[in-house]
Scaffold this motif. Structure first.
Motif, PDB file in Angstrom:
ATOM      1  N   GLY A 198      52.859  33.189  49.178  1.00 26.21           N
ATOM      2  CA  GLY A 198      51.959  34.362  49.670  1.00 26.21           C
ATOM      3  C   GLY A 198      50.485  33.892  48.985  1.00 26.21           C
ATOM      4  O   GLY A 198      50.248  33.351  47.954  1.00 26.21           O
ATOM      5  N   ILE A 199      49.402  34.622  49.671  1.00 24.54           N
ATOM      6  CA  ILE A 199      47.946  34.435  49.325  1.00 24.54           C
ATOM      7  C   ILE A 199      47.709  35.939  48.968  1.00 24.54           C
ATOM      8  O   ILE A 199      48.037  36.871  49.821  1.00 24.54           O
ATOM      9  CB  ILE A 199      47.159  34.047  50.231  1.00 24.54           C
ATOM     10  N   HIS A 200      47.155  35.888  47.797  1.00 25.06           N
ATOM     11  CA  HIS A 200      46.820  37.502  47.267  1.00 25.06           C
ATOM     12  C   HIS A 200      45.629  37.649  46.748  1.00 25.06           C
ATOM     13  O   HIS A 200      44.957  36.907  46.206  1.00 25.06           O
ATOM     14  CB  HIS A 200      47.844  37.749  46.006  1.00 25.06           C
ATOM     15  N   PHE A 201      44.613  38.764  47.014  1.00 23.07           N
ATOM     16  CA  PHE A 201      43.427  39.101  46.630  1.00 23.07           C
ATOM     17  C   PHE A 201      43.625  40.151  45.791  1.00 23.07           C
ATOM     18  O   PHE A 201      44.583  41.264  46.031  1.00 23.07           O
ATOM     19  CB  PHE A 201      42.295  39.341  47.849  1.00 23.07           C
ATOM     20  N   ASP A 202      42.735  40.406  44.836  1.00 20.73           N
ATOM     21  CA  ASP A 202      42.649  41.798  44.088  1.00 20.73           C
ATOM     22  C   ASP A 202      41.593  42.666  44.423  1.00 20.73           C
ATOM     23  O   ASP A 202      41.081  42.468  45.736  1.00 20.73           O
ATOM     24  CB  ASP A 202      42.399  41.344  42.551  1.00 20.73           C
ATOM     25  N   ASP A 203      40.809  43.447  43.482  1.00 18.65           N
ATOM     26  CA  ASP A 203      40.080  44.639  44.225  1.00 18.65           C
ATOM     27  C   ASP A 203      38.537  44.092  44.185  1.00 18.65           C
ATOM     28  O   ASP A 203      37.795  45.159  44.658  1.00 18.65           O
ATOM     29  CB  ASP A 203      40.333  45.612  43.300  1.00 18.65           C
ATOM     30  N   SER A 262      45.115  43.768  46.883  1.00 18.80           N
ATOM     31  CA  SER A 262      45.521  44.964  45.889  1.00 18.80           C
ATOM     32  C   SER A 262      44.197  45.582  45.655  1.00 18.80           C
ATOM     33  O   SER A 262      43.399  45.159  44.873  1.00 18.80           O
ATOM     34  CB  SER A 262      45.696  44.321  44.887  1.00 18.80           C
ATOM     35  N   PRO A 263      43.559  46.406  46.528  1.00 22.20           N
ATOM     36  CA  PRO A 263      42.485  47.431  46.271  1.00 22.20           C
ATOM     37  C   PRO A 263      42.355  48.523  45.286  1.00 22.20           C
ATOM     38  O   PRO A 263      43.440  48.661  44.735  1.00 22.20           O
ATOM     39  CB  PRO A 263      42.253  48.017  47.971  1.00 22.20           C
ATOM     40  N   ASN A 288      32.427  52.135  48.281  1.00 18.04           N
ATOM     41  CA  ASN A 288      31.436  51.407  47.044  1.00 18.04           C
ATOM     42  C   ASN A 288      31.698  50.152  47.116  1.00 18.04           C
ATOM     43  O   ASN A 288      30.641  49.225  46.631  1.00 18.04           O
ATOM     44  CB  ASN A 288      31.948  52.112  45.861  1.00 18.04           C
ATOM     45  N   LEU A 289      32.889  49.543  47.534  1.00 16.44           N
ATOM     46  CA  LEU A 289      33.293  48.003  47.449  1.00 16.44           C
ATOM     47  C   LEU A 289      33.192  47.254  48.896  1.00 16.44           C
ATOM     48  O   LEU A 289      33.253  46.346  49.129  1.00 16.44           O
ATOM     49  CB  LEU A 289      34.307  47.732  46.938  1.00 16.44           C
ATOM     50  N   TYR A 290      32.736  48.369  49.645  1.00 17.46           N
ATOM     51  CA  TYR A 290      32.804  47.951  51.345  1.00 17.46           C
ATOM     52  C   TYR A 290      34.214  47.254  51.618  1.00 17.46           C
ATOM     53  O   TYR A 290      34.229  46.305  52.555  1.00 17.46           O
ATOM     54  CB  TYR A 290      31.737  46.847  51.586  1.00 17.46           C
ATOM     55  N   ALA A 291      35.236  47.673  51.265  1.00 18.58           N
ATOM     56  CA  ALA A 291      36.712  46.975  51.613  1.00 18.58           C
ATOM     57  C   ALA A 291      37.262  48.020  52.214  1.00 18.58           C
ATOM     58  O   ALA A 291      37.933  49.218  51.701  1.00 18.58           O
ATOM     59  CB  ALA A 291      37.279  46.763  50.143  1.00 18.58           C
ATOM     60  N   ASP A 292      37.527  47.903  53.503  1.00 20.45           N
ATOM     61  CA  ASP A 292      38.094  48.815  54.506  1.00 20.45           C
ATOM     62  C   ASP A 292      39.779  48.487  54.689  1.00 20.45           C
ATOM     63  O   ASP A 292      40.095  48.012  55.768  1.00 20.45           O
ATOM     64  CB  ASP A 292      37.634  48.860  55.944  1.00 20.45           C
ATOM     65  N   SER A 293      40.481  48.812  53.577  1.00 17.49           N
ATOM     66  CA  SER A 293      41.762  48.259  53.496  1.00 17.49           C
ATOM     67  C   SER A 293      42.631  49.163  54.524  1.00 17.49           C
ATOM     68  O   SER A 293      43.656  48.549  54.809  1.00 17.49           O
ATOM     69  CB  SER A 293      42.445  48.441  52.090  1.00 17.49           C
ATOM     70  N   ARG A 294      42.376  50.025  54.940  1.00 18.95           N
ATOM     71  CA  ARG A 294      43.185  50.987  55.564  1.00 18.95           C
ATOM     72  C   ARG A 294      42.941  50.331  57.088  1.00 18.95           C
ATOM     73  O   ARG A 294      43.902  50.146  57.976  1.00 18.95           O
ATOM     74  CB  ARG A 294      42.627  52.538  55.889  1.00 18.95           C
TER      75      ARG A 294
END
Length: 586
Positions: A198-203, A262-263, A288-294
């Motif tokens: 897998g490739i994995h990003f954090d928050d 992992s946001p 705040n982080l501009y990460a639209d994980s939904r």
């Protein structure tokens, strides 16, 4: 004297009581039977030498020994996946022509350790039946902004225009197409060359806001905003483009490699967005982080999400049960694993004192399991914290919560084709043990071979089910060039057993079982019957009546050869009894 409470306090008490009574049936259900499929992961952070290697001066052999020891302990803890940080800050824990060696590996950025650690890290995880997820921080370029210490091969040396300085950090500018392409190239280099799962990003996407700090991306905003979006929407679109592009390119390169994020645990507060959670978090990731994980989940751009729910059940601003329930409604049929903070039990905090009790983390894990079709497991931060056994939680995992093994959940949108059953399964009973030998089956229609094998064992007084991990005797990895063998050293002389063997591919689809039974003789060789017609299916929610608990997990000894001494070969196939009723067959 009777003490009177204000009506408002009575109302709050009543609401909390109703909420707890609603949770109680879920918690009781979660205790019925352990799950057969559950992600049990742990993060291994390399930045600042948090988890591995423990310092920057270790020799390669010391690094390898330390890593093996860590995995051995985590294997005993029941862990079945590791998320290892291989690119903490635009540097590499592997041989790369795109970015320099990490200073946290050798003490100096760009200095070679004399070997490529990544193949070793992956192989050791696979030998222990663990998935290996390569963890990248996409936008962090350096933990400080002192560029003179960067290696000559750091991308800043060739492209200083790619970077911005913020709060003492050097960061990639997410708004530049060239930056997105470079990050994609870095990740695909690892996907192509290494046997990762897998490739994995954090928050960390856009930086967490800091007082008095501003992100200076004005030029990129003017140059690369043809749709005329507002600044916040444009920043979210930049991250969305990276996530979507990576999903497509990873799948086009290796279809079995998963992509997950992992946001920060709160997407948005309900007070600011109608789809948000009933929380009061200060740094929601969407705003705040501009990460639209939904959105990433809705679009199917990621295969799993691991929201970091590092709060206790009683934390008023972000109560764990409230946020967990929100995520169960917003993961859109992609895997939901919960990021849980073991490190919180090592803190001396006054803001969230529930972490001082040993009951909090087990309560959270059981609450996760009360959503058996929605929550697929946990990932713990971090490995070092777990190894320190805070509040005896490591003991609790081994003796209770993770006492029995669990397979990683399947991802049918990536692969739903099970592998072929094993062949030539032979049971040899000769005191003091029972030995099973078999051969791998042919490739499945999609070309997949077995990645590992699961051996179940039943006795006459057990209710047989392939969905109860308490019947799993061992998980045996498939090793090229080595004939798979299992020696059951805990088999009791004079006791009859039925062994049930399945093959599992790298995306954890399970084959139809092959079965073999003893015939009540002190010395015998039994050849397996044909595969059963009913396939092993993914687990369903736990039944209301708990099946009888089998004997404690026995000691088993996988061996590297298939040498078998045949003691006796006479079999009476016409005799039918318990095992014939159990498995059917000839």
């Amino acid at each position: 004297m009777l003490r009177l409470f204000p009506a408002s306090r009575l109302l709050v008490f009543a609401l909390r009581l109703v909420f707890l009574l609603t949770l109680l049936p879920r918690l009781l259900q979660a205790q019925d039977a352990p799950p057969k499929r559950e992600m049990r992961g742990v993060w291994i952070a390399t930045v600042e030498n948090i988890d591995w290697p423990s310092n920057r001066t270790l020799t390669p052999e010391q690094q390898r020994r330390e890593y093996r020891r860590m995995l051995d302990i985590q294997q005993r803890n029941g862990i079945n996946a590791v998320f290892v940080q291989v690119r903490p800050a635009s540097d590499a824990f592997y041989q790369s022509e795109l970015e320099p060696w990490s200073k946290w590996l050798t003490g100096q950025q760009g200095k070679s350790p004399g070997y490529d650690p990544l193949p070793f890290l992956i192989e050791e995880a696979h030998l222990r039946g663990m998935e290996f997820h390569a963890w990248f921080n996409p936008y962090r370029a350096s933990m400080d902004s002192v560029t003179r210490r960067l290696a000559p091969t750091h991308p800043f040396r060739q492209h200083p225009e790619w970077f911005i300085r913020y709060a003492g950090l050097l960061l990639y500018n997410p708004g530049l197409p060239a930056v997105r392409q470079h990050i994609t190239d870095v990740i695909l280099d690892v996907v192509r060359r290494y046997d990762i799962d897998g490739i994995h990003f954090d928050d960390y996407f856009y930086p967490y806001p800091e007082p008095g700090q501003k992100i200076h991306d004005e030029q990129a905003f003017q140059q690369y905003n043809p749709e005329g979006l507002a600044l916040a929407d444009w920043r979210r679109q930049n991250v969305n483009k990276l996530i979507e592009s990576l999903h497509d390119t990873i799948q086009g390169t290796k279809r079995w490699v998963k992509f997950g994020v992992s946001p920060f645990g709160v997407w948005m507060n309900k007070s600011a967005h109608p789809e948000g959670s009933d929380t009061r978090a200060g740094q929601p990731s969407y705003a705040n982080l501009y990460a639209d994980s939904r959105l990433w989940l809705q679009q199917g751009w990621i295969d799993y999400i691991v929201p970091q729910l590092y709060w206790s059940s009683t934390f008023k601003l972000v109560p764990y049960p409230v946020l967990l329930e929100w995520w169960t409604r917003n993961h859109f049929d992609r895997h939901l694993y919960i990021g849980q903070g073991f490190y919180r039990m090592l803190e001396n905090t006054r803001s969230d004192t529930s972490w001082r009790t040993p009951r909090e983390m087990p309560k959270q894990i059981r609450l996760n399991r009360s959503y058996p079709t929605e929550v697929s497991g946990s990932v713990f931060f971090s490995s070092k914290s777990l190894l320190r056994n805070p509040l005896h939680m490591q003991d609790t995992l081994r003796q209770n919560l993770f006492r029995y093994p669990a397979l990683v959940p399947t991802m049918p949108w990536l692969d739903a084709v099970p592998p072929r059953p094993v062949q030539n399964l032979v049971l040899t009973r000769a005191a003091p043990a029972i030995t099973l030998t078999w051969q791998p089956g042919p490739a499945a229609p999609d070309g997949d071979l077995a990645r590992y094998y699961v051996v179940y064992r039943f006795t006459k007084d057990q209710t047989p089910t392939p969905d109860d991990p308490r019947n799993i005797l061992a998980v045996v990895p498939a090793r090229p060039g080595i004939s798979p063998t299992l020696v059951d050293t805990a088999a009791v002389p004079g006791t009859d057993y039925a062994y049930y063997l399945t093959a599992v591919d790298r995306l954890h689809n399970e084959s139809r079982p092959l079965r073999v039974t003893t015939q009540g003789k002190a010395a015998e060789v039994i050849v397996a019957q044909a595969p059963a017609e009913t396939p092993v299916v993914p687990p369903k929610p736990a039944p209301a009546v708990r099946p009888p608990l089998p004997a404690p997990r026995p000691a088993v000894k996988p061996t590297e050869t298939a040498t078998v001494t045949k003691v006796k070969t006479k079999v009476k196939p016409k005799k039918r009894g318990f095992f014939a009723r159990l498995f059917g067959g000839r």
